[in-house]
Design a protein around this motif. Structure first.
Motif, mmCIF file in Angstrom:
data_model
loop_
_atom_site.group_PDB
_atom_site.id
_atom_site.type_symbol
_atom_site.label_atom_id
_atom_site.label_comp_id
_atom_site.label_asym_id
_atom_site.label_seq_id
_atom_site.Cartn_x
_atom_site.Cartn_y
_atom_site.Cartn_z
ATOM 1 N N GLU A 1 0.825 -1.207 0.000
ATOM 2 C CA GLU A 1 0.000 0.000 0.000
ATOM 3 C C GLU A 1 0.865 1.265 0.000
ATOM 4 O OE1 GLU A 1 -0.412 -2.644 1.932
ATOM 5 O OE2 GLU A 1 -2.545 -3.120 2.166
ATOM 6 N N GLU B 1 3.805 1.646 -1.290
ATOM 7 C CA GLU B 1 4.338 1.854 -2.640
ATOM 8 C C GLU B 1 3.242 2.310 -3.601
ATOM 9 O OE1 GLU B 1 6.851 -1.385 -3.895
ATOM 10 O OE2 GLU B 1 8.210 -1.083 -2.195
ATOM 11 N N MET B 2 2.036 1.816 -3.404
ATOM 12 C CA MET B 2 0.914 2.271 -4.229
ATOM 13 C C MET B 2 0.661 3.766 -3.969
ATOM 14 S SD MET B 2 -3.109 1.072 -4.368
ATOM 15 C CE MET B 2 -2.681 -0.595 -4.045
ATOM 16 N N LYS B 3 0.724 4.166 -2.706
ATOM 17 C CA LYS B 3 0.536 5.577 -2.369
ATOM 18 C C LYS B 3 1.588 6.436 -3.077
ATOM 19 C CE LYS B 3 0.494 8.912 1.389
ATOM 20 N NZ LYS B 3 0.515 9.150 2.837
ATOM 21 N N GLU B 4 2.840 6.004 -3.021
ATOM 22 C CA GLU B 4 3.909 6.766 -3.670
ATOM 23 C C GLU B 4 3.666 6.889 -5.174
ATOM 24 O OE1 GLU B 4 6.845 8.578 -2.566
ATOM 25 O OE2 GLU B 4 5.277 8.503 -1.035
ATOM 26 N N ALA B 5 3.177 5.839 -5.790
ATOM 27 C CA ALA B 5 2.948 5.855 -7.236
ATOM 28 C C ALA B 5 1.755 6.727 -7.623
ATOM 29 C CB ALA B 5 2.730 4.422 -7.745
ATOM 30 N N ARG B 6 0.802 6.898 -6.703
ATOM 31 C CA ARG B 6 -0.441 7.577 -7.048
ATOM 32 C C ARG B 6 -0.533 9.029 -6.561
ATOM 33 N NH1 ARG B 6 -4.533 4.335 -8.795
ATOM 34 N NH2 ARG B 6 -6.128 5.633 -7.844
ATOM 35 N N ARG B 7 0.293 9.415 -5.615
ATOM 36 C CA ARG B 7 0.138 10.758 -5.060
ATOM 37 C C ARG B 7 0.784 11.811 -5.956
ATOM 38 N NH1 ARG B 7 4.064 13.026 -1.739
ATOM 39 N NH2 ARG B 7 6.007 11.854 -1.682
ATOM 40 N N SER B 8 0.298 13.029 -5.851
ATOM 41 C CA SER B 8 0.847 14.169 -6.593
ATOM 42 C C SER B 8 1.861 14.868 -5.704
ATOM 43 C CB SER B 8 -0.267 15.147 -6.979
ATOM 44 O OG SER B 8 -1.211 14.514 -7.803
ATOM 45 N N ARG B 9 3.132 14.718 -6.032
ATOM 46 C CA ARG B 9 4.190 15.327 -5.216
ATOM 47 C C ARG B 9 4.021 16.837 -5.177
ATOM 48 N NH1 ARG B 9 7.764 11.822 -3.587
ATOM 49 N NH2 ARG B 9 7.985 9.861 -4.688
ATOM 50 N N HIS C 1 -1.457 15.541 -0.627
ATOM 51 C CA HIS C 1 -0.856 14.300 -1.128
ATOM 52 C C HIS C 1 0.505 14.052 -0.480
ATOM 53 C CE1 HIS C 1 -3.359 13.593 -4.937
ATOM 54 N NE2 HIS C 1 -3.925 14.612 -4.310
#
Length: 150
Positions: free
Chosen positions: A127, A129-137, A142
């Motif tokens: 989860e 890693e999924m958060k890192e892939a999906r969030r807007s830096r 986010h």
């Protein structure tokens, strides 16, 4: 430009070195299975509480039937239903105890041991890693981590 260390997951949510994608995925699947079991266990507790509430309400039904002049029907409800086992030999608390002892606790213990052995005890890596892939830096809603107090 140096990246803000607060803009990345904390160490508890980063995979250990040399952990494969396949292992992260497997641990995510194991975690999902345990979470589903947690939900099932919650439903079992709901069943327990609802059944207990219904049984306690029978006291009122028996009293009201007697007050309404239906003592024979009150006797049947009291004798046949009030305090009845939900399955042979079991009230709902006994079902919960057996479920916890036979299935839930062994499952939770195995999941904890597998995560400890394969991921140094780090939960929810899939989860994270999924958060890192999906969030807007850079977006304030986010962030990688909760805010810290300074």
């Amino acid at each position: 430009m140096t990246q803000d260390p607060m803009d990345s997951p904390d160490a508890a949510h980063q995979r250990p070195e040399h952990m494969s994608d396949e292992t992260v995925h497997a641990l995510g699947s194991l975690s999902k299975a345990l979470e589903t079991t947690e939900r099932a266990r919650g439903h079992l507790y709901a069943f327990h509480q609802l059944t207990g509430s219904a049984d306690l309400e029978l006291d009122n039904a028996v009293r009201l039937l007697r007050e309404a002049g239906h003592s024979g029907h009150a006797d049947v409800v009291e004798r046949e239903i009030l305090g009845r086992n939900v399955i042979p030999g079991h009230w709902t608390f006994q079902i919960i105890e057996a479920y916890n002892r036979t299935y839930y606790r062994p499952f939770a213990d195995v999941e904890r041991d597998v995560v400890r052995n394969l991921a140094d005890g780090r939960d929810h890596l899939y989860e994270a890693e999924m958060k890192e892939a999906r969030r807007s830096r850079g977006h304030p809603d986010h962030t990688a981590r909760p805010p810290t107090t300074r």
